[in-house]
Design an enzyme around this catalytic site. Structure first.
Site, PDB file in Angstrom:
ATOM      1  NE  ARG A 185      46.070   1.217   4.420  1.00 18.31           N
ATOM      2  CZ  ARG A 185      44.800   1.121   4.049  1.00 18.31           C
ATOM      3  NH1 ARG A 185      43.987   0.290   4.679  1.00 18.31           N
ATOM      4  NH2 ARG A 185      44.336   1.833   3.050  1.00 18.31           N
ATOM      5  CG  HIS A 217      42.861   9.564  13.157  1.00 20.29           C
ATOM      6  ND1 HIS A 217      42.574  10.899  13.214  1.00 20.29           N
ATOM      7  CD2 HIS A 217      43.155   9.290  11.871  1.00 20.29           C
ATOM      8  CE1 HIS A 217      42.733  11.423  12.009  1.00 20.29           C
ATOM      9  NE2 HIS A 217      43.074  10.465  11.167  1.00 20.29           N
ATOM     10  CG  HIS A 271      38.079  16.914   4.518  1.00 22.70           C
ATOM     11  ND1 HIS A 271      38.144  17.242   5.853  1.00 22.70           N
ATOM     12  CD2 HIS A 271      38.651  15.698   4.406  1.00 22.70           C
ATOM     13  CE1 HIS A 271      38.721  16.246   6.508  1.00 22.70           C
ATOM     14  NE2 HIS A 271      39.040  15.303   5.660  1.00 22.70           N
ATOM     15  CD1 TRP A 285      47.391   9.540  -2.447  1.00 24.11           C
ATOM     16  CD2 TRP A 285      45.240   9.499  -1.845  1.00 24.11           C
ATOM     17  NE1 TRP A 285      47.292  10.124  -1.202  1.00 24.11           N
ATOM     18  CE2 TRP A 285      45.991  10.114  -0.807  1.00 24.11           C
ATOM     19  CE3 TRP A 285      43.861   9.356  -1.670  1.00 24.11           C
ATOM     20  CZ2 TRP A 285      45.404  10.581   0.379  1.00 24.11           C
ATOM     21  CZ3 TRP A 285      43.275   9.824  -0.488  1.00 24.11           C
ATOM     22  CH2 TRP A 285      44.046  10.426   0.519  1.00 24.11           C
ATOM     23  CB  CYS A 305      42.293  14.335   6.819  1.00 21.99           C
ATOM     24  SG  CYS A 305      42.397  13.470   5.272  1.00 21.99           S
TER      25      CYS A 305
HETATM   26  N1  GLN Z   1      34.811  12.435   2.067  1.00 24.99           N
HETATM   27  C1  GLN Z   1      35.795  11.510   2.488  1.00 24.99           C
HETATM   28  C2  GLN Z   1      35.281  10.676   3.634  1.00 24.99           C
HETATM   29  O1  GLN Z   1      34.589  11.167   4.440  1.00 24.99           O
HETATM   30  C3  GLN Z   1      37.060  12.198   2.913  1.00 24.99           C
HETATM   31  C4  GLN Z   1      38.122  11.240   3.349  1.00 24.99           C
HETATM   32  C5  GLN Z   1      39.482  11.845   3.521  1.00 24.99           C
HETATM   33  O2  GLN Z   1      39.647  13.032   3.590  1.00 24.99           O
HETATM   34  N2  GLN Z   1      40.503  11.050   3.600  1.00 24.99           N
HETATM   35  O3  GLN Z   1      35.574   9.535   3.766  1.00 24.99           O
HETATM   36 ZN    ZN Z   2      40.059  13.575   5.848  1.00 26.86          ZN
END
Ligand code: GLN
Ligand code: ZN
Length: 768
Positions: A523, A702, A649, A569, A651
Site C-alpha cells: 500500500r 474494519h 470524529h 497527512w 478513529c
Molecule cells: N468522514 C470520514 C469517513 O467517514 C472519516 C474517515 C476517518 O475518520 N478516517 O470516511
Molecule cells: Zn475514523
C-alpha cells in the site's frame, strides 16, 4: 569526508514492487518472477546512488513488505502459529511464511491471523510488530541479508553497507505476548545472534554496517539505557575489523547524548533536520575516535535543501572533528520521501525548482560534500532557488498571514458553554435518546471509483459524472430514512479521499503524478504537497451537503476534514512551523463551516482522525503540540452560533494521556472507535467525567463481519454504565468507505434496532 545514504525507497519508480507482490499473492506470477522484479529494483537503486556519488550505499534496505518483519525472520522470531505454513503445505517456504506473517494465511485448510501492524515512530509507514515470548529463542533463520550483501558487493564493491535494525530498537519496537517478562531483558540472548550476523557479513567482505537505533533519540528508562550500553559493549568485545554506524533519527539524542557518543562503535548518525540544536552538545561530548554522520538533507519532506544552512552545520562539525571524521547524509532513510521529481512535469516549474525527492536528495548530499570541500559555485544555484521561494507570491499571501496573526482567544471559543448549547440543540433537534448516525462515508464501490476514472479520461462529461454521484447520494439518503437513522450523512461519494478532496480545492496545495510513498506492504499513498499560504477561494462542500439536505426532512450532517488531519497527512512547508500551516487551514475550514451554517446545515462534523498520530516522539513536547492542535480545531469550530451542533470524529483508541485535551476541543459530540476494545477505552472518558456528548463506536467497520443487535445492545449498556446515558450517541467506529453494501446494510439495520432496544432498556434523564 564521506557521504552515505541510510536507505532508499524500494517500491520502484513505477511502483513495480507493489504490482509484482499483488500479482504474486493472486497466484499470477511465480516466486522467481517476483524475485526478478526485486533484483531489478535493487540494481536500479544502487546504480542511482553510485551515479550520485554516494560513498556508503545501503543494502538490505530492500524489503518485500517491511524491514522490521525482515529482522524477525533473520532472527528467527517467528510466532508458533505460523509453523504449519512450513510443515503442512508445499509452498515456496520462506517467502510464503514471510507473507503469511505479514498478511495472514487463509488457505490449504489453515486460518492464521497476520501479525499486528503499527506506525513506525512518527511516520505514516507501518511495520509488523515483533512478538516475543518469555523464553524467546533467537537464531539466524533467514539468509536474506547475506544474499543481498553478496549481490550488492558485486555491483558496489566496498561501498556496499548492510543495514539492520539495531538490537535495542528491535526489541523496543516489539511486544510481549506473555505475562511475566520484559522484552528488553531479552537483550542478553539476542546479542550473540547479532554478533554472529555481523561476523558473517564481515567475512563476506563488509567494512561498514549500519545499525538503526532510532530509540536512542527517544525517552528511555534506566534499564533501556543500560541495554544500549550492554549491547554495544558486548558486540565490540566480540567483533573486530568492521565499522559500525549507529543511526538515530526523528529526534535529538538530548539526555541520551552522553550514552550515544560513548557507545564503542565507529560512527554515530544524528538527525540535524529534526534536531539541529543537538549538534552543539554532541560536538562538546564526542570522544576522539568517533566519526559523526550529519543528517542534513531532510528524508521526510519534499523540499530542496538549504545549502547555506547545511554548510553552517557541516563547517561547525569539521572545525571540531576535521574532514576525516565527518560523514554527510540524509536525515533518515529516504524510504519516507517520493522517488523522483524529474517525472513531475505537471508541477509549476517555479515551484518544482524548490523541491527534491529521494533521487534529488542524493545529489544534494554529494553537492554538500563538494561545497564543503571548496566548490562554492554550487552554492549560488541553490541560493537562487531559495530566494525565489522566499519571495514568490505563489507562496506568500499577506492577507492569509495577517489573518493568522490576528487569531484571538475569542475566535477559538464558542459563544456559550456546552450545557447551554446542549439545551438549544435538544430544543431544536428533538432527537430521541441514543440518536443514531454514521461517520460519513458509505461504500465506495467500484462503480463509484469508475465514475471518477471515466471523468478523468473524458469518457464522462462533468454533468454526467455529477448526475451519477447525485443518484448515489439520493439512494443512500432514501435508504437511511427507510431504516430509521436519526442524523443522516450524504455518503461522501464525490470524495476520492478525505484530505485530497479539500487539498484540491484549497490554494497553496499541489498534487504529484507519481509521488508515492510506502504506507505498508504494497500500500502506497500520495500525500498532497502544501507549498504556499493556504486559503479557500470558494465553497468546497456546500454544493453537495445542500443537495443532500434538500432531499430529506431529516437532519443532514455536514462533513469536513479538520486542519490537524489535513496538515498531518500532507507534505508541509519547511519554511514555517507546521502549526502556522495548520492555523491557515483552520481558518479556511472555519469559513467552510460558516458557509455550511449559512446554507442551513445545523450539524457539522469536523474529522480529526490524525490528532493523536501527530504527537511528538518526546513526551516533553506533547503539551505544546496538543495545545496548538486543540486551538486549531477550536478556531475551525467556534465561529458558529450556539444552536449549531459541532461533531468531531477520531478513529483510534487510547485517549488516556490526551483526554483533557480532547475535552478542551469542546466539540458538542465526539464519535470514537471503541467496539474492538469492548468499550474499555471509554474508561478514560468516564474517569475524566468527559462533559460533552459522545458516540462510542459499536460496530467494528474494519471487518466484514455483521455484528448482532444483541452484541451492540450489550456495548451500549456498558457505555451507559460508564457515562451519562443522555450523552450517548449510537454509531459505527468509522466511515464505511471500505465496506461492501450487503454487510453495511445488515449491520446498520442491527445498529438501529440496538438503539431502539437501548431506549427501552435504559432510562435516560432529560430526554422524552
Ligand atoms: N468522514 C470520514 C469517513 O467517514 C472519516 C474517515 C476517518 O475518520 N478516517 O470516511
Ligand atoms: Zn475514523
Amino acid at each position: 569526508m564521506l557521504t552515505q545514504n541510510l536507505g532508499y525507497p524500494r517500491i520502484g519508480s513505477q511502483r513495480q514492487l507493489k504490482k509484482a507482490c499483488e500479482r504474486y499473492w493472486a497466484g499470477k506470477i511465480t516466486a522467481d518472477e517476483l524475485n526478478e522484479v526485486a533484483r531489478k529494483i535493487k540494481q536500479e537503486n544502487w546504480q542511482t546512488q553510485v551515479d550520485a556519488g554516494i560513498d556508503l550505499i545501503p543494502c538490505n534496505d530492500f524489503s518485500f513488505y517491511d524491514q522490521v518483519l525482515d529482522m524477525s525472520l533473520l532472527l528467527g522470531v517467528i510466532p508458533n502459529r505460523y509453523t504449519p505454513v512450513l510443515t503442512e503445505v508445499n509452498t515456496n517456504q520462506e517467502i510464503d511464511l514471510y507473507f503469511a506473517m505479514a498478511r495472514g494465511y487463509q488457505k490449504d485448510g489453515l486460518d492464521i491471523t497476520a501479525m499486528e501492524m503499527t506506525k513506525w515512530l512518527d511516520t505514516n509507514y507501518h511495520y509488523l510488530v515483533p512478538e516475543f515470548t518469555a523464553k524467546q529463542q533467537f537464531k539466524i533463520f533467514s539468509e536474506k541479508v547475506f544474499g543481498e550483501y553478496d549481490t550488492a558487493k558485486i555491483q558496489l564493491g566496498a561501498k556496499a553497507k548492510p543495514v539492520l535494525l539495531g538490537p535495542v530498537s528491535y526489541l523496543l519496537s516489539g511486544k510481549e505476548k506473555e505475562e511475566g517478562f520484559e522484552r528488553i531483558d531479552l537483550i542478553k540472548s539476542l546479542i550473540p545472534v547479532y554478533v554472529e550476523i555481523i561476523n558473517r557479513l564481515k567475512q563476506q567482505g563488509a567494512t561498514w554496517i549500519q545499525l538503526d537505533e532510532p530509540y536512542l533519540a527517544l525517552d528511555l528508562s534506566k534499564k533501556e539505557k543500560e541495554a544500549f550500553e550492554y549491547a554495544y559493549r558486548a558486540i565490540a568485545n566480540r567483533v573486530s575489523g568492521v565499522k559500525i554506524i549507529v543511526a538515530t533519527y526523528f529526534e535529538g539524542t538530548l539526555d541520551n547524548t552522553q550514552l550515544a557518543v560513548n557507545l564503542p562503535v565507529a560512527a554515530l548518525h544524528i538527525d540535524l533536520v529534526r534536531a539541529p540544536e543537538q549538534l552543539e552538545e554532541v560536538l562538546a561530548l564526542i570522544p576522539p575516535h568517533l566519526q559523526l554522520s550529519l543528517g542534513v538533507v531532510d528524508g521526510r519532506n519534499v523540499w530542496k535543501n538549504d545549502y547555506e544552512r547545511s554548510l553552517e552545520l557541516i563547517s561547525k562539525a569539521v572545525a571540531k572533528l576535521g574532514t576525516d571524521r565527518v560523514i554527510i547524509a540524509p536525515s533518515c532513510s529516504l524510504l519516507h520521501s517520493p522517488i523522483d521529481l524529474d517525472g513531475e512535469t505537471a508541477i509549476d516549474p517555479e515551484i518544482r525548482n524548490w523541491m527534491a525527492f529521494a533521487k534529488q536528495k542524493l545529489n544534494e548530499v554529494a553537492d554538500l560534500k563538494r561545497i564543503a570541500e571548496g566548490d562554492k559555485a554550487l552554492l549560488a544555484f541553490n541560493k537562487t532557488a531559495k530566494e525565489s521561494r522566499r519571495t514568490s507570491n505563489k507562496v506568500h499571501k499577506q492577507d492569509v498571514k495577517d489573518r493568522v496573526a490576528a487569531i484571538t482567544e475569542a475566535d477559538a471559543t464558542r459563544k456559550s458553554t456546552f450545557p447551554l448549547r446542549q439545551q438549544l440543540h435538544r430544543d431544536r433537534f428533538k432527537l430521541p435518546a441514543f440518536p443514531t448516525t454514521t461517520i460519513g462515508s458509505f461504500p465506495q464501490t467500484d462503480d463509484i471509483r469508475q465514475l471518477r476514472a471515466q471523468l478523468k479520461k473524458g469518457e464522462l462529461t462533468f454533468e454526467q459524472y455529477e448526475k451519477a454521484i447525485e443518484d448515489a447520494t439520493v439512494e443512500v439518503i432514501r435508504w437511511q430514512e427507510e431504516i430509521g437513522i436519526d442524523v443522516l450523512v450524504h455518503g461522501e461519494f464525490e470524495r476520492n479521499d478525505m484530505v485530497e478532496y479539500f487539498g484540491e480545492q484549497l490554494d497553496g496545495f499541489l498534487f504529484t503524478a507519481n509521488g508515492w510513498v510506502q504506507s505498508y506492504g504494497s500500500r502506497c499513498v500520495k500525500p498532497p504537497v502544501i507549498y504556499g499560504d493556504v486559503s479557500r477561494p470558494k465553497d468546497m462542500t456546500v454544493r453537495w451537503i445542500s443537495f443532500a439536505a434538500a432531499r430529506t426532512d431529516k437532519l443532514m450532517k455536514g462533513m469536513l476534514t479538520g486542519p490537524v488531519t489535513i496538515s498531518q497527512w500532507s507534505f508541509v512547508r519547511d519554511d514555517q512551523p507546521r502549526q502556522v500551516t495548520t492555523d491557515q487551514i483552520a481558518l479556511a475550514i472555519r469559513d467552510e463551516v460558516l458557509a455550511l451554517e449559512k446554507a442551513g446545515i445545523a450539524i457539522i462534523q469536523i474529522d480529526e482522525a490524525a490528532i493523536r498520530e501527530g504527537l511528538p516522539l518526546r513526551k516533553a513536547k506533547h503539551p505544546h503540540y496538543l495545545d496548538r492542535a486543540v486551538r486549531a480545531f477550536r478556531v475551525t469550530a467556534s465561529g458558529v452560533e450556539d444552536r449549531t451542533q459541532i461533531h468531531t470524529h477520531m478513529c483510534y483508541s487510547e485517549f488516556n494521556n490526551i483526554i483533557e485535551h480532547i475535552a478542551a476541543m469542546d466539540a458538542d459530540v465526539i464519535t470514537i472507535e471503541t467496539s474492538r476494545s469492548q468499550m474499555e477505552l471509554l474508561q478514560a472518558f468516564a474517569h475524566f467525567e468527559y462533559p460533552n456528548e459522545i458516540g462510542p463506536g459499536i460496530y467494528d467497520i474494519h471487518s466484514p463481519r455483521v455484528p448482532t443487535t444483541e452484541e451492540m445492545v450489550t456495548l451500549l449498556v456498558k457505555a451507559a454504565e460508564l457515562l451519562p446515558a443522555e450523552h450517548l450517541w449510537v454509531n459505527p467506529d468509522c466511515g464505511l468507505k471500505t465496506r461492501k453494501w450487503p454487510e453495511t446494510k445488515a449491520a446498520l439495520e442491527n445498529m438501529v434496532a440496538a438503539a431502539k432496544e437501548a431506549r427501552e432498556r435504559i432510562s435516560v434523564e432529560g430526554i422524552v
